[in-house]
Design an enzyme around this catalytic site. Structure first.
Site, PDB file in Angstrom:
ATOM      1  N   ASP A  83       2.920  -0.804  -5.413  1.00  0.00           N
ATOM      2  CA  ASP A  83       3.449  -1.535  -4.252  1.00  0.00           C
ATOM      3  C   ASP A  83       3.587  -3.025  -4.639  1.00  0.00           C
ATOM      4  O   ASP A  83       3.179  -3.432  -5.737  1.00  0.00           O
ATOM      5  CB  ASP A  83       2.451  -1.318  -3.094  1.00  0.00           C
ATOM      6  CG  ASP A  83       2.954  -1.796  -1.758  1.00  0.00           C
ATOM      7  OD1 ASP A  83       4.170  -1.886  -1.572  1.00  0.00           O
ATOM      8  OD2 ASP A  83       2.100  -2.077  -0.876  1.00  0.00           O
ATOM      9  N   HIS A  84       4.106  -3.841  -3.716  1.00  0.00           N
ATOM     10  CA  HIS A  84       4.333  -5.288  -3.912  1.00  0.00           C
ATOM     11  C   HIS A  84       3.886  -5.904  -5.237  1.00  0.00           C
ATOM     12  O   HIS A  84       2.700  -6.199  -5.426  1.00  0.00           O
ATOM     13  CB  HIS A  84       3.594  -6.085  -2.832  1.00  0.00           C
ATOM     14  CG  HIS A  84       4.149  -5.903  -1.465  1.00  0.00           C
ATOM     15  ND1 HIS A  84       5.279  -6.546  -1.012  1.00  0.00           N
ATOM     16  CD2 HIS A  84       3.712  -5.136  -0.432  1.00  0.00           C
ATOM     17  CE1 HIS A  84       5.517  -6.196   0.224  1.00  0.00           C
ATOM     18  NE2 HIS A  84       4.589  -5.334   0.612  1.00  0.00           N
ATOM     19  N   GLY A 197      -0.259  -6.039   8.291  1.00  0.00           N
ATOM     20  CA  GLY A 197      -1.584  -6.398   8.804  1.00  0.00           C
ATOM     21  C   GLY A 197      -2.116  -7.554   7.971  1.00  0.00           C
ATOM     22  O   GLY A 197      -1.911  -7.588   6.761  1.00  0.00           O
ATOM     23  N   ILE A 255       1.269   2.236   4.674  1.00  0.00           N
ATOM     24  CA  ILE A 255       0.126   2.140   5.582  1.00  0.00           C
ATOM     25  C   ILE A 255      -1.090   1.613   4.829  1.00  0.00           C
ATOM     26  O   ILE A 255      -1.509   2.211   3.836  1.00  0.00           O
ATOM     27  CB  ILE A 255      -0.181   3.518   6.199  1.00  0.00           C
ATOM     28  CG1 ILE A 255       0.984   3.907   7.105  1.00  0.00           C
ATOM     29  CG2 ILE A 255      -1.492   3.502   6.978  1.00  0.00           C
ATOM     30  CD1 ILE A 255       1.051   5.354   7.422  1.00  0.00           C
TER      31      ILE A 255
HETATM   32  P1  13P Z   1      -0.111  -2.342   7.195  1.00  0.00           P
HETATM   33  O1  13P Z   1      -1.329  -3.018   6.646  1.00  0.00           O
HETATM   34  O2  13P Z   1       0.397  -2.995   8.397  1.00  0.00           O
HETATM   35  O3  13P Z   1      -0.345  -0.889   7.369  1.00  0.00           O
HETATM   36  O4  13P Z   1       1.043  -2.513   6.090  1.00  0.00           O
HETATM   37  C1  13P Z   1       0.897  -1.976   4.806  1.00  0.00           C
HETATM   38  C2  13P Z   1       1.999  -2.313   3.879  1.00  0.00           C
HETATM   39  O5  13P Z   1       3.131  -2.508   4.274  1.00  0.00           O
HETATM   40  C3  13P Z   1       1.681  -2.376   2.433  1.00  0.00           C
HETATM   41  O6  13P Z   1       2.780  -2.650   1.640  1.00  0.00           O
END
Ligand code: 13P
Length: 304
Positions: A83-84, A197, A255
């Site tokens: 991710d990111h 979040g 999530i």
């Molecule tokens: P939340 O923490 O809102 O679930 O978002 C997670 C997210 O987008 C991780 O890339």
């Protein structure tokens, strides 16, 4: 049995109007209960880690997450996603994003994300295109982000209602068309009212705001691009918005907060209690919020 690639899994989700949840793992012991919940709900999902989760939380390193994944994975139900990886991070620091993503490709991650959302459109296109060229040599799908899904920054955030009514950071459908066409990106993360979040030390324990989604804008983005769309900030969005989003091009939902906070609230008791809390939250999300019981059969049908 041949492993169905992540790219094909996402296309299967999009075609059938369902979604692949990507669960973030900021603490390594969270992984095993997430895999167990996916298996018990007969759902298909990604195990995901973002750079900030090994820097600011306790997932230790990209390699440590990969090794934990090798111990706990069940490829009937799971794939591993990076991710990111921001080009400029949430603290405004420039990241050697190419090196981080090249390491993920060598390590064996199934898909990767480059996040150029803090850049200008031209710079974001350049950075994303560079990663697409590298990743596609190994056939690895790339997720990019256009618009800004706010929330990870350490400074004060605008009030949610103000953010939503001004549309600050929202993805522009015309720009999405250009971005997808020029970068060749496989999946596109969009901002249509969704927020992350908070993860700063002072606010990471607070309850997340209930976000809304601008579904007409999401549909315009879908009309302008052929790529599957991704919804970050998946915690705390009302169910009726989610259902519409999955029918409007969203094929992956990220999530983190919804499973991280139960872990953090219970870890003082014991790791086993915290893991049970993660399992309970993940199972409830899969079966009650996202209605994904049995989704594995459409997303990874070779294992039926
Ligand atoms: P939340 O923490 O809102 O679930 O978002 C997670 C997210 O987008 C991780 O890339």
């Amino acid at each position: 049995m041949l492993k169905v690639p992540s790219g094909a899994c996402i296309l299967n989700a999009r075609r059938s109007g369902t979604v692949i949840p990507a669960f973030n793992i900021p603490y390594l012991p969270m992984m095993q209960p997430v895999v167990a919940a996916l298996r018990d709900a007969d759902s298909f999902g990604f195990i995901a880690v973002a750079r900030l989760e090994w820097i600011k939380f306790e997932s230790r390193s990209m390699r440590a997450v990969f090794e934990e994944y090798q111990r706990t994975k069940d490829e009937r139900f799971t794939r591993l996603h990076l991710d990111h990886v921001p080009v400029i991070d949430e603290d405004d620091i420039r990241v050697d994003f190419e090196a981080v993503i090249e390491e993920a490709l060598r390590t064996g991650y199934d898909s990767v994300m480059v996040d150029g959302s803090r850049l200008t459109l031209e710079e974001n296109i350049r950075a994303t295109k560079a990663i697409v060229e590298i990743a596609h040599r190994t056939g690895t799908p790339v997720e990019g982000e256009l618009g800004a899904v706010l929330g990870h920054e350490s400074g004060p955030l605008p009030l949610y209602e103000e953010l939503y009514s001004t549309g600050r950071g929202f993805t522009d459908p015309d720009q999405a068309k250009r971005f997808a066409g020029e970068t060749g990106v496989d999946w596109l993360s969009v901002a249509v009212g969704n927020v992350h979040g908070a993860i700063s030390a002072v606010s990471r324990r607070k309850e997340k705001v209930e976000a809304r989604l601008n579904i007409p804008r999401l549909r315009r983005i879908r009309q302008m691009t052929a790529v599957p769309l991704v919804l970050h900030g998946g915690t705390g969005i009302r169910k009726e918005y989610l259902k519409d989003a999955f029918q409007s091009g969203i094929a992956k939902i990220n999530i983190a907060t919804a499973i991280r906070q139960p872990y953090e609230e219970n870890i003082a008791k014991s790791v086993a209690v915290a893991q049970q809390a993660v399992y309970d939250s993940a199972l409830r999300l899969l079966t009650e919020e996202l209605d994904l019981r049995g989704s594995r059969r459409t997303i990874n049908p070779e294992f039926s």
